[in-house]
Design an enzyme around this catalytic site. Sequence first.
Site, short mmCIF file in Angstrom:
data_model
loop_
_atom_site.label_atom_id
_atom_site.label_comp_id
_atom_site.label_asym_id
_atom_site.label_seq_id
_atom_site.Cartn_x
_atom_site.Cartn_y
_atom_site.Cartn_z
N CYS A 165 -6.19 -5.89 -4.45
CA CYS A 165 -6.01 -7.19 -5.10
C CYS A 165 -6.90 -7.35 -6.33
CB CYS A 165 -6.23 -8.33 -4.11
SG CYS A 165 -7.77 -8.27 -3.18
N ASP A 367 -1.93 -15.25 -7.77
CA ASP A 367 -2.30 -14.59 -6.52
C ASP A 367 -1.60 -13.25 -6.40
OD1 ASP A 367 -2.90 -13.87 -3.94
OD2 ASP A 367 -2.41 -15.80 -3.05
N HIS A 369 -1.51 -11.33 -3.78
CA HIS A 369 -1.28 -10.98 -2.38
C HIS A 369 0.18 -11.15 -1.96
CE1 HIS A 369 -5.61 -11.88 -2.66
NE2 HIS A 369 -5.72 -10.91 -1.77
#
Length: 480
Positions: A165, A367, A369
């Site tokens: 990430c 994000d 993820h």
Amino acid sequence: MLTLRQGRCFGPGTGQSEGRRGQPSQSHPQARSSPPVGPRGLLGFVVQQAGRRCRAAGGRDYTSQGAPRRGRVVSPCRGEEEDGDSGRMESVLSRYENQITILSDYLEEFPETDEPVWILGRQHHLNTDKSKLLLDISARLWFTYRRKFSPIGGTGPSSDAGWGCMLRCGQMMLAQALICRHLGRDWQWEKHKKQPEEYHRILRCFLDRKDCCYSIHQMAQMGVGEGKSIGEWFGPNTVAQVLKKLALFDEWNSLAVYVSMDNTVVIEDIKKMCWSLPQSSGAAHSSAHVHRSALGWNKNAAGFCAGWKPLLLIIPLRLGINHINPVYIDAFKECFKMPQSLGALGGKPNNAYYFIGFLGNELIYLDPHTTQSFVDWEENGTVDDESFHCQQAPHRMKIMNLDPSVALGFFCKEECDFDNWCSLVQKEILKQQSLRMFELVQKHPPHWPPFIPPTKPEVTTTGAGAVPTETTIVQQNRPP
């Protein structure tokens, strides 16, 4: 049929709520089995269900984040073929793919407020130009976990889910710098609209191929030289150092990457680096500051202008011990207002986000993820780019929930941009006399080692055996 629970917004694959939304209910008998609202929450639920089915079928034991327990990088299920065929867990995830897509409208919208929203140096007002705000956000390149790419190093992982990430956030910050460099800050992306060749060339720099200069392969392998094993989680400073090294091999973008040391930005060192004459292989580096009028017109043998090299400035910071110190909040938010802003790398422990702005006391972020399949370029050199842009309302988090380890990013295409940034820092960041977020000094500190602008090494850098040559980089960034 999936049941949605109003008022829950779970982090990506964590099984825990974010911000002030509280913890999952333990009293309701269905609290653990009902999926939370929103695609991010649903994805975490899906991964949990997939993990259970995988374990029931004899697969490895996975955590709710989709990463194997003990931190080892392995294939999703025991029995997955070496050639990259989908395993049991992947087949379970694919069953929910459509349901994840249709729930995109459940992402939390911006509240009704008169407060301005700041996104990478641009101000937006929700009451008058909300659509422009969303277009501005969707124009940012969005890099997420990917699967089914060629194994890193030939025998390593073929997905970065669970560990990549921060690398993806570093890619997003660098991509924003390249967009500003070639297309301008106000460039907008629209679905199905033809984009300039420079855009596709930028995107090809980040595809998950070992021959792309800023791919997950190159970043992970270059991280070995920074003490990080492939598959190990990076921090903001490590990513900054990796980008600094990889940029030396990228003459098309020709960036000067400066990573500050000891919370101090040295003006003299940056100008020496950005005005340095290009060096031929094996040539001794001259530390003299060459006259600007000569640099502005000379070109080297490769045809690159020998003037000011566009500056990517990264400032790793520690804004507290265990939590961010409130005294830094105003200065931190002020950085997003600067026209040179590239946002910030940071997040929560083991969850990295790319912060692009703020609204009130909430940070706005992209994000990484979400796990998507590998995308390669087409025969004509273009890239199917829909999965590289976040087309929903962005995520937000309370600024006090931010982990104190962050890295600020700024881009200065011309020297005047850097001079303007220095003035803004003096006016807005350093006006506070105590507990400054970082220092800006004119001269190189005498007790520091001499500053020598980095040059491309003649031998392959340790830990980056697949770093491409300049010829390879230029060729891979052109249409076939």
